[in-house]
Design a protein around this motif. Structure first.
Motif, PDB file in Angstrom:
ATOM      1  N   GLN A  14       0.831  -1.200   0.000  1.00 24.74           N
ATOM      2  CA  GLN A  14       0.000   0.000   0.000  1.00 24.74           C
ATOM      3  C   GLN A  14       0.869   1.256   0.000  1.00 24.74           C
ATOM      4  O   GLN A  14       0.580   2.214  -0.712  1.00 24.74           O
ATOM      5  CB  GLN A  14      -0.926   0.009   1.218  1.00 24.74           C
ATOM      6  N   HIS A  15       1.958   1.241   0.787  1.00 22.88           N
ATOM      7  CA  HIS A  15       2.886   2.368   0.759  1.00 22.88           C
ATOM      8  C   HIS A  15       3.447   2.555  -0.653  1.00 22.88           C
ATOM      9  O   HIS A  15       3.572   3.677  -1.147  1.00 22.88           O
ATOM     10  CB  HIS A  15       4.043   2.144   1.735  1.00 22.88           C
ATOM     11  N   PHE A  16       3.788   1.441  -1.285  1.00 23.78           N
ATOM     12  CA  PHE A  16       4.391   1.507  -2.616  1.00 23.78           C
ATOM     13  C   PHE A  16       3.408   2.069  -3.628  1.00 23.78           C
ATOM     14  O   PHE A  16       3.771   2.878  -4.475  1.00 23.78           O
ATOM     15  CB  PHE A  16       4.862   0.119  -3.054  1.00 23.78           C
ATOM     16  N   ARG A  17       2.151   1.625  -3.553  1.00 25.04           N
ATOM     17  CA  ARG A  17       1.140   2.106  -4.492  1.00 25.04           C
ATOM     18  C   ARG A  17       0.863   3.584  -4.269  1.00 25.04           C
ATOM     19  O   ARG A  17       0.603   4.329  -5.214  1.00 25.04           O
ATOM     20  CB  ARG A  17      -0.144   1.292  -4.332  1.00 25.04           C
ATOM     21  N   PHE A  18       0.923   4.015  -2.996  1.00 25.48           N
ATOM     22  CA  PHE A  18       0.748   5.426  -2.666  1.00 25.48           C
ATOM     23  C   PHE A  18       1.920   6.251  -3.182  1.00 25.48           C
ATOM     24  O   PHE A  18       1.743   7.281  -3.823  1.00 25.48           O
ATOM     25  CB  PHE A  18       0.607   5.588  -1.151  1.00 25.48           C
ATOM     26  N   CYS A  19       3.144   5.750  -2.913  1.00 27.89           N
ATOM     27  CA  CYS A  19       4.347   6.465  -3.325  1.00 27.89           C
ATOM     28  C   CYS A  19       5.549   5.551  -3.175  1.00 27.89           C
ATOM     29  O   CYS A  19       5.907   5.170  -2.051  1.00 27.89           O
ATOM     30  CB  CYS A  19       4.534   7.711  -2.470  1.00 27.89           C
ATOM     31  N   PRO A  20       6.209   5.154  -4.270  1.00 32.93           N
ATOM     32  CA  PRO A  20       7.384   4.286  -4.177  1.00 32.93           C
ATOM     33  C   PRO A  20       8.483   4.858  -3.285  1.00 32.93           C
ATOM     34  O   PRO A  20       9.183   4.114  -2.593  1.00 32.93           O
ATOM     35  CB  PRO A  20       7.846   4.169  -5.631  1.00 32.93           C
ATOM     36  N   ARG A  21       8.630   6.171  -3.279  1.00 31.61           N
ATOM     37  CA  ARG A  21       9.666   6.785  -2.439  1.00 31.61           C
ATOM     38  C   ARG A  21       9.324   6.617  -0.955  1.00 31.61           C
ATOM     39  O   ARG A  21      10.201   6.332  -0.143  1.00 31.61           O
ATOM     40  CB  ARG A  21       9.829   8.260  -2.782  1.00 31.61           C
ATOM     41  N   GLN A  22       8.049   6.807  -0.600  1.00 29.90           N
ATOM     42  CA  GLN A  22       7.635   6.588   0.787  1.00 29.90           C
ATOM     43  C   GLN A  22       7.931   5.151   1.209  1.00 29.90           C
ATOM     44  O   GLN A  22       8.452   4.897   2.296  1.00 29.90           O
ATOM     45  CB  GLN A  22       6.143   6.877   0.954  1.00 29.90           C
ATOM     46  N   TRP A  23       7.593   4.196   0.328  1.00 31.83           N
ATOM     47  CA  TRP A  23       7.859   2.794   0.638  1.00 31.83           C
ATOM     48  C   TRP A  23       9.342   2.559   0.886  1.00 31.83           C
ATOM     49  O   TRP A  23       9.723   1.878   1.843  1.00 31.83           O
ATOM     50  CB  TRP A  23       7.380   1.906  -0.521  1.00 31.83           C
ATOM     51  N   ALA A  24      10.195   3.123   0.032  1.00 28.19           N
ATOM     52  CA  ALA A  24      11.637   2.913   0.173  1.00 28.19           C
ATOM     53  C   ALA A  24      12.177   3.560   1.443  1.00 28.19           C
ATOM     54  O   ALA A  24      13.053   3.000   2.106  1.00 28.19           O
ATOM     55  CB  ALA A  24      12.365   3.468  -1.055  1.00 28.19           C
TER      56      ALA A  24
END
Length: 223
Positions: A14-24
């Motif tokens: 879900q973090h990745f779908r929201f924003c790959p940078r946030q996920w990383a």
């Protein structure tokens, strides 16, 4: 097919779908900050995530905090709720050691807000369904998302469209994790609600020179 040591957290999809940078930032750099949205979400889940607590509502059995994984996707995690729905057919059903008969699995994800304009929440639910399918050798065609603001459950079809997004996100997550580099900033309205805004500093993407950013943010000058 991914090995155990290569598995990534399913919640990160879900973090990745929201924003790959946030996920990383969260899953590679181990960065985290709370805001009122994340805290409200934690409070909601405290009332849900108790693995030893089971409920029966009519014919349905509620299982909480079920451990799930998919080596095909390289994801692992814990569901909020999986309901057991009685079935007269053993096809696409499971047997539970404590409850006689056949049961269909119905995953339910809890969210603090309300339904969104994109499919971020649906993708996370679909990932959970795929993990359950792989573990039990069944197929799951639907689940639900419960929204805290509306106090309403939305039934979601686990479509091929959602499955394709899950597979694409999982593959991209593994590629970025292996590379170990933060994705570039994609500055937009979504940044305003991100708890990692002060860590990410997305406004810096609009700066053509470091000197301009320093003047504007450190010295309160605009020229």
């Amino acid at each position: 097919m991914y090995n155990d040591e290569d598995m990534l957290m399913l919640s990160g999809i879900q973090h990745f779908r929201f924003c790959p940078r946030q996920w990383a930032l969260i899953h590679i750099d181990q960065q985290w900050e709370d805001n009122h949205l994340t805290i409200e979400g934690e409070i909601l889940h405290k009332h849900v995530d108790e693995p030893s607590y089971r409920q029966k509502h009519g014919e349905y059995i509620t299982l909480r905090s079920v451990n799930i994984a998919s080596h095909e996707l390289g994801l692992y995690g814990i569901t909020d709720i999986v309901e057991l729905h009685p079935s007269d057919d053993e096809t696409n059903s499971i047997c539970h050691p404590k409850y006689p008969g056949y049961w269909r699995l119905y995953p339910i994800e809890y969210k603090r807000g309300r339904p969104k304009r994109n499919e971020i929440d649906e993708v996370q639910l679909a990932a959970q369904a795929i993990c359950l399918e792989e573990q039990y050798g069944i197929s799951i065609d639907k689940g639900a998302i419960y929204y805290g603001e509306t106090h309403h459950r939305e039934e979601i079809a686990i479509t091929e469209y959602l499955r394709d997004i899950v597979a694409s996100c999982a593959s991209a997550m593994h590629a970025i994790y292996k590379d170990g580099k933060l994705p570039p900033i994609n500055y937009g309205k979504h940044c305003m609600k991100c708890s990692l805004k002060d860590i990410c500093m997305p406004e810096s993407s609009n700066c053509t020179k470091a000197s301009y950013y320093l003047k504007k943010n450190l010295y309160e000058e605009t020229t």
